[in-house]
Design an enzyme around this catalytic site. Structure first.
Site, mmCIF file in Angstrom:
data_model
loop_
_atom_site.group_PDB
_atom_site.id
_atom_site.type_symbol
_atom_site.label_atom_id
_atom_site.label_comp_id
_atom_site.label_asym_id
_atom_site.label_seq_id
_atom_site.Cartn_x
_atom_site.Cartn_y
_atom_site.Cartn_z
ATOM 1 N N GLY A 182 36.477 -47.616 -129.545
ATOM 2 C CA GLY A 182 36.924 -48.985 -129.713
ATOM 3 C C GLY A 182 36.388 -49.563 -131.014
ATOM 4 O O GLY A 182 35.548 -48.964 -131.684
ATOM 5 N N GLY A 183 36.864 -50.736 -131.373
ATOM 6 C CA GLY A 183 36.356 -51.400 -132.566
ATOM 7 C C GLY A 183 37.189 -51.115 -133.798
ATOM 8 O O GLY A 183 38.175 -50.383 -133.764
ATOM 9 N N THR B 296 33.974 -49.340 -139.534
ATOM 10 C CA THR B 296 32.538 -49.482 -139.688
ATOM 11 C C THR B 296 31.998 -48.345 -140.528
ATOM 12 O O THR B 296 32.727 -47.408 -140.879
ATOM 13 C CB THR B 296 31.819 -49.547 -138.323
ATOM 14 O OG1 THR B 296 30.469 -49.999 -138.524
ATOM 15 C CG2 THR B 296 31.796 -48.182 -137.643
ATOM 16 N N PHE B 297 30.725 -48.429 -140.859
ATOM 17 C CA PHE B 297 30.077 -47.430 -141.710
ATOM 18 C C PHE B 297 28.934 -46.770 -140.967
ATOM 19 O O PHE B 297 28.184 -47.421 -140.236
ATOM 20 C CB PHE B 297 29.532 -48.094 -142.984
ATOM 21 C CG PHE B 297 28.648 -47.182 -143.802
ATOM 22 C CD1 PHE B 297 29.207 -46.191 -144.595
ATOM 23 C CD2 PHE B 297 27.263 -47.299 -143.747
ATOM 24 C CE1 PHE B 297 28.395 -45.332 -145.332
ATOM 25 C CE2 PHE B 297 26.448 -46.453 -144.481
ATOM 26 C CZ PHE B 297 27.018 -45.465 -145.279
ATOM 27 N N ILE C 191 28.409 -51.301 -131.713
ATOM 28 C CA ILE C 191 28.809 -50.527 -130.535
ATOM 29 C C ILE C 191 30.311 -50.261 -130.599
ATOM 30 O O ILE C 191 31.092 -51.161 -130.895
ATOM 31 C CB ILE C 191 28.479 -51.276 -129.228
ATOM 32 C CG1 ILE C 191 26.969 -51.441 -129.070
ATOM 33 C CG2 ILE C 191 29.061 -50.540 -128.007
ATOM 34 C CD1 ILE C 191 26.568 -52.326 -127.910
ATOM 35 N N GLY C 192 30.676 -49.033 -130.310
ATOM 36 C CA GLY C 192 32.087 -48.667 -130.189
ATOM 37 C C GLY C 192 32.194 -47.449 -129.298
ATOM 38 O O GLY C 192 31.815 -46.356 -129.702
ATOM 39 N N CYS D 203 33.482 -54.028 -138.618
ATOM 40 C CA CYS D 203 34.030 -54.314 -137.292
ATOM 41 C C CYS D 203 34.988 -55.497 -137.307
ATOM 42 O O CYS D 203 35.205 -56.150 -136.277
ATOM 43 C CB CYS D 203 32.907 -54.531 -136.273
ATOM 44 S SG CYS D 203 31.785 -53.122 -136.139
#
Length: 234
Positions: A101-102, A105-106, A167-168, A197
């Site tokens: 999910g999400g 991001t890095f 969080i993902g 995100c």
């Protein structure tokens, strides 16, 4: 949350994102097969047509801990952007689309990444409860270094308006994979090339920035493992 399986913590060191995903998929497949067999034996025994003896033992829940070379990942709801991909790859990072999910991001050196492979049905809690446990794990870990982190309206963990933990997760047939990332000594300039995100009203930070001293992953791993084990059992 509560459960009967033990927790195994596997420290992978620095590993490519794709290689870590291969490890996750193998563990998810193994746990899913064992859990399905166990439930099948119990269901048969309940009908009086068999017994549950000889069923495979409940496999351990697993927490993989690692760090990645520079990589930008996009979540399953995001369409890959070729222009963004070229830009980020020109910085010397990988650019990958994944099933968590999400949004974008890095991950990179100095960031502790945790991939929990956990049977949510055995724990007795749902996805939202599990995400709460991951946030609490990082909040308690930050507190070990004197950093006061909190939740916000957005998923993850924050110090003021700056995100320190992301969080993902993905849940497949009750099994979790993908997970969380805590900035320890991360080069935060990598985040400046994206909207982490998808959040535009906050920045990013790390344990090193907040404490004013270098906080390496090796100093953080034991705290993360301890608090994760505690949070998913409570």
């Amino acid at each position: 949350m509560a459960g009967s399986a033990r927790l195994a913590v596997l420290r992978l060191g620095r590993i490519g994102w794709t290689q870590a995903e291969v490890v996750q998929k193998a563990l998810v497949a193994s746990k899913t097969a064992a859990a399905t067999a166990i439930r099948g034996r119990r269901a048969t025994a309940a009908t009086g047509q068999g017994d549950s003896t000889g069923a495979p033992a409940v496999p351990d829940d697993v927490l993989l801990l690692c760090e990645h070379p520079p990589v930008y990942t996009t979540g399953r709801r995001m369409q890959p952007d070729p222009q963004e991909q070229r830009l980020l790859e020109n910085l010397g990072a990988e650019y990958l689309h994944c099933q968590r999910g999400g949004q974008t991001t890095f991950h990179g050196p100095g960031q502790l990444v945790g991939y929990p492979i956990v049977d949510l049905r055995a724990l007795g809690g749902g996805t939202r409860c599990f995400v709460h446990a991951l946030e609490e794990t990082m909040i308690r870990t930050c507190a070990e270094f004197g950093v006061s982190a909190t939740r916000s309206e957005h998923t993850g963990v924050w110090v003021g308006s700056n995100k320190i933990g992301a969080i993902g997760i993905q849940v497949s047939r009750g099994m979790t994979w993908h997970g969380f990332a805590l900035n320890c000594a991360t080069d935060l300039s990598w985040f400046g090339h994206i909207e982490p995100c998808g959040i535009t009203d906050g920045g990013v930070t790390s344990l090193s920035v907040e404490t004013g001293k270098q906080v390496d992953i090796a100093e953080v791993e034991d705290y993360i493992a301890h608090h994760f084990a505690s949070c998913i059992r409570n």
